[in-house]
Design a protein around this motif. Sequence first.
Motif, PDB file in Angstrom:
ATOM      1  N   ARG A   1      30.553  45.975  50.342  1.00 20.06           N
ATOM      2  CA  ARG A   1      30.705  45.553  48.944  1.00 20.06           C
ATOM      3  C   ARG A   1      29.324  45.443  48.320  1.00 20.06           C
ATOM      4  NH1 ARG A   1      35.979  46.106  47.625  1.00 20.06           N
ATOM      5  NH2 ARG A   1      37.277  45.214  49.233  1.00 20.06           N
TER       6      ARG A   1
ATOM      7  N   ASP B   1      30.112  44.442  42.754  1.00 23.41           N
ATOM      8  CA  ASP B   1      31.536  44.226  43.083  1.00 23.41           C
ATOM      9  C   ASP B   1      31.810  42.738  43.318  1.00 23.41           C
ATOM     10  OD1 ASP B   1      32.200  46.913  42.973  1.00 23.41           O
ATOM     11  OD2 ASP B   1      32.066  47.204  45.144  1.00 23.41           O
TER      12      ASP B   1
ATOM     13  N   GLY C   1      34.154  40.128  41.272  1.00 27.02           N
ATOM     14  CA  GLY C   1      35.312  39.572  41.956  1.00 27.02           C
ATOM     15  C   GLY C   1      35.128  38.153  42.450  1.00 27.02           C
TER      16      GLY C   1
ATOM     17  N   ASP D   1      37.966  35.800  43.157  1.00 29.34           N
ATOM     18  CA  ASP D   1      38.879  36.111  44.257  1.00 29.34           C
ATOM     19  C   ASP D   1      38.524  35.358  45.536  1.00 29.34           C
ATOM     20  OD1 ASP D   1      40.037  37.992  42.566  1.00 29.34           O
ATOM     21  OD2 ASP D   1      39.238  39.735  43.632  1.00 29.34           O
TER      22      ASP D   1
ATOM     23  N   ALA E   1      38.954  36.728  50.469  1.00 33.89           N
ATOM     24  CA  ALA E   1      39.328  36.922  49.074  1.00 33.89           C
ATOM     25  C   ALA E   1      40.811  37.237  48.947  1.00 33.89           C
ATOM     26  CB  ALA E   1      38.509  38.059  48.465  1.00 33.89           C
TER      27      ALA E   1
ATOM     28  N   HIS F   1      42.856  39.268  46.216  1.00 30.62           N
ATOM     29  CA  HIS F   1      42.706  40.145  45.055  1.00 30.62           C
ATOM     30  C   HIS F   1      44.085  40.494  44.513  1.00 30.62           C
ATOM     31  CE1 HIS F   1      40.753  42.997  42.440  1.00 30.62           C
ATOM     32  NE2 HIS F   1      41.611  43.923  42.832  1.00 30.62           N
TER      33      HIS F   1
ATOM     34  N   ALA G   1      49.403  41.285  45.921  1.00 28.02           N
ATOM     35  CA  ALA G   1      47.993  40.912  46.081  1.00 28.02           C
ATOM     36  C   ALA G   1      47.534  41.348  47.464  1.00 28.02           C
ATOM     37  CB  ALA G   1      47.805  39.404  45.914  1.00 28.02           C
TER      38      ALA G   1
ATOM     39  N   ARG H   1      41.413  40.328  51.248  1.00 27.30           N
ATOM     40  CA  ARG H   1      40.252  41.196  51.439  1.00 27.30           C
ATOM     41  C   ARG H   1      39.085  40.414  52.034  1.00 27.30           C
ATOM     42  NH1 ARG H   1      39.178  44.438  45.787  1.00 27.30           N
ATOM     43  NH2 ARG H   1      40.974  45.825  45.935  1.00 27.30           N
TER      44      ARG H   1
END
Length: 149
Positions: A29, A33, A37, A40, A55, A57, A64, A67
Amino acid sequence: MIRKAKIADIKHIHKFVNEFAKKEEMLPRSLNDLYEGIRDFFIYEEQGIIKGVCALHILWEDLAEIRSLAVKEEYRRIGIGRSLIKRCLKEAKYFGIKKIFALTYQPEFFKKIGFTEIDKTKLPHKIWGDCVRCPKFPECDEHAVIIYL
């Protein structure tokens, strides 16, 4: 112990995630990013030490993804990953999301929490947005798991 991530946590999250990515255990990541995010992410922290991140997302009204689950090696197998996932599931339930999936190299870990393994092709095409950046795409060797709330 578990809290929402803050801007000050981004560099820690970046380090966690990309250490796992170097071992090909998750997608890397970028800082961009992660900043986009930030909402999240959850952080597992004890006495000022970040021990894990994860996370949730949201992709659609009923879907969902879990992650970037990462726990420092020395803190594994004591329930941190499980706690982070349960916190994500609690948030998904709050938002009324019924299906939560993950793409993982550790399907057995997720199965212990109540997820079941499914064929990746059963997931909507919209989930593959991040996958095209993966060097393994389209020959993905991750397992898809899902839980219905």
